[in-house]
Design an enzyme around this catalytic site. Structure first.
Site, PDB file in Angstrom:
ATOM      1  CG  ASN A  20       3.324  -0.443   2.713  1.00 17.78           C
ATOM      2  OD1 ASN A  20       4.301   0.159   2.309  1.00 17.78           O
ATOM      3  ND2 ASN A  20       2.942  -1.586   2.175  1.00 17.78           N
ATOM      4  N   GLY A  21       2.234  -3.308   4.658  1.00 12.70           N
ATOM      5  CA  GLY A  21       3.073  -4.452   5.003  1.00 12.70           C
ATOM      6  C   GLY A  21       2.240  -5.678   5.289  1.00 12.70           C
ATOM      7  N   GLY A  39      -1.334   1.577  -4.748  1.00 10.67           N
ATOM      8  CA  GLY A  39      -2.594   0.964  -4.377  1.00 10.67           C
ATOM      9  C   GLY A  39      -3.741   1.603  -5.098  1.00 10.67           C
ATOM     10  CB  CYS A  85      -0.872   0.044   1.246  1.00 13.24           C
ATOM     11  SG  CYS A  85      -1.815  -1.446   1.481  1.00 13.24           S
ATOM     12  CE1 TYR A 114       5.185  -3.360 -11.869  1.00 16.07           C
ATOM     13  CE2 TYR A 114       4.680  -3.769  -9.572  1.00 16.07           C
ATOM     14  CZ  TYR A 114       4.263  -3.527 -10.860  1.00 16.07           C
ATOM     15  OH  TYR A 114       2.922  -3.435 -11.139  1.00 16.07           O
TER      16      TYR A 114
END
Ligand code: AMP
Length: 464
Positions: free
Chosen positions: A105-106, A31, A5, A246
């Site tokens: 985030n994670g 996201g 995210c 990426y």
């Protein structure tokens, strides 16, 4: 429960919600499934959250109604399971008469264990998100100790990847796990502090990049200023190398390194490892763009635009339904005949995951007139799933988990196929020892409980 995210937070700005909206907009690539903002006006917290892109979820009127000088926001990304309103972040709950909001985030590898433990003690969960575990744990530990200590004790119980933002009536907090899996930076805009997944969000707002939130650090921002706390003693860093390959935007500085520079080095190294007899270097836009420039510079094979991209559609991978994914490649990419006609092409992309998108792209290029397609990948074969925040498919769906490079080449229909080596990849970052490369090597920096692996597997194979 499982997501990659974008998170953004701001302390002390009269236009907190608007700036958070812009910050999330800059982080949209992290996201696209849902977005949300929670603000504090110093007395209470208010939220607006919804499914879809940031610009779809918010409008002028909604942003105006979100009054307050403190805010946190969240963009959710998930390719597994259906998009569910219950899982939209930031999570906002209230306990002991005060609201608290969280953006995460994670992925926590001990979320299941913690959840079962809490449930057996009577805590009732409302979503399937890891983030909810954090809230309940915090509530439990707050019964016996002060807020600050309870939060630190909560973070100490978490295992896995987290970059986290918390908001209370008076305070914004940023925290990063001791291994530093996911990025988190701090910036300053005049007197306001900003927290963001990537520096591109700071750039958009004209804010100054101060530094990363350190791995294992918790930063509390309140009227006294900025205060740093240590969550745990320094652990071996395991920053996600896939952010450079990426995920992050090329104009960001991630883990202290300019993503654009790392990506260009990947392309140059790829050209050294896998030269090709070709007339033109092209990329899969936008993911292979920078690496293809590196490849062209190193190989001296001219760079050209062989494919145009329709920018009004998100990343192909993001759509969880296979049917839509098939259509999206066509909708998104169109070959430029004049450029490709009769040419031997080097096509550069950052990675192969399932091998379905690239197969279609190669077909499109041939239909567009390319004589040969030499496919070059600026990372090694992805053979293992990620349990630390990048949403890769289950192992058997990863094409490289069961096939050799030659078998993959045949399956996707390329004339030749070359992947960057792991050594080559590591030679392109300044401190290779500080990165997690588990998706390529299978060397996980933390032991993943078998139960967690099983849950990942079940969740992903029961997609909508
Ligand atoms: P495929 O050819 O189907 O394996 O898809 C590969 C494409 O997916 C590449 O262009 C990558 O840029 C992109 N990709 C790689 N990893 C991810 C990820 N975790 N989420 C979304 N897209 C990804």
């Amino acid at each position: 429960m499982h997501e990659e995210c974008g998170i953004f937070g701001i302390y002390d700005h009269p236009q907190a919600a608007k700036l958070t909206y812009l910050g999330l907009f800059a982080l949209q690539h992290r996201g696209q499934e849902s977005a949300g903002i929670v603000v504090s006006d110093g007395f209470s917290l208010a939220a607006h959250r919804g499914l879809g892109l940031v610009e779809k979820v918010f409008n002028e009127e909604i942003l105006r109604s979100l009054r307050g000088k403190l805010a946190i926001g969240h963009n959710r990304y998930s390719t597994s399971g259906s998009a569910s309103a219950a899982n939209v972040q930031p999570l906002l709950i209230s306990f002991f008469g005060e609201g608290i909001a969280l953006s995460h985030n994670g992925t926590l590898i001990n979320a299941r264990e913690l959840r079962e433990d809490l449930e057996s003690q009577g805590f009732i969960f409302q979503s399937t998100m890891d983030t909810e575990v954090i809230v309940h744990l915090l509530r439990k530990l707050s019964q016996t100790q002060g807020k600050r200590q309870a939060l630190l004790a909560t973070l100490r119980r978490l295992k896995g990847a987290y970059s986290l933002l918390l908001l209370t009536n008076h305070e914004a907090i940023g925290a990063r796990d001791p291994h530093g899996f996911r990025p988190l930076v701090i910036g300053k805009l005049k007197e306001s502090y900003l927290l963001a997944s990537e520096t591109c969000a700071l750039d958009l707002l004209g804010a100054k990049y101060l530094r990363e939130v350190k791995a294992g650090e918790m930063l509390a921002i309140n009227e006294k200023g900025l205060k740093s706390f240590r969550i745990a003693p320094p652990a071996k860093l395991a920053q996600c190398i896939f952010e450079h390959i990426y995920f992050a935007r090329p104009d960001s500085i991630v883990f202290g390194e300019a993503v654009h520079q790392v990506r260009e080095r990947l392309g140059k190294r790829l050209a050294q490892e896998h030269p090709a007899e070709a007339d033109l270097t092209i990329c899969v836009p936008d993911s292979g763009m920078v690496a293809s420039l590196g490849y062209a510079r190193q190989s001296r094979i001219p760079w050209g635009m062989g494919l145009t991209r329709n920018h009004y559609i998100g990343r192909t991978f993001i759509q969880p339904v296979q049917f839509a994914r098939d259509m999206e490649v066509k909708i998104k990419l169109n070959p430029i005949r004049d450029v490709l006609q009769g040419k031997r092409i080097v096509l550069v992309d950052d990675s192969i995951v399932r091998g379905t998108t690239c197969k279609k792209i190669i077909r499109i290029l041939r239909e567009g007139g390319a004589k040969k397609v030499h496919f070059r990948i600026s990372s090694p074969p992805i053979r293992y799933p990620c349990f630390f925040g990048i949403d890769t498919p289950v192992q058997k769906e990863l094409i490289a988990s069961s096939r050799s490079v030659e078998e993959i080449r045949r399956s996707i229909g390329a004339n030749s196929l070359g992947y960057l080596s792991l050594e080559g990849l590591l030679s392109c970052v300044t401190r290779p020892q500080d990165y997690c490369t588990a998706c390529f090597s299978g060397n996980y920096p933390l032991k993943v409980p078998p139960q967690t692996k099983y849950i990942f597997e079940v969740k992903k194979t029961t997609k909508v």
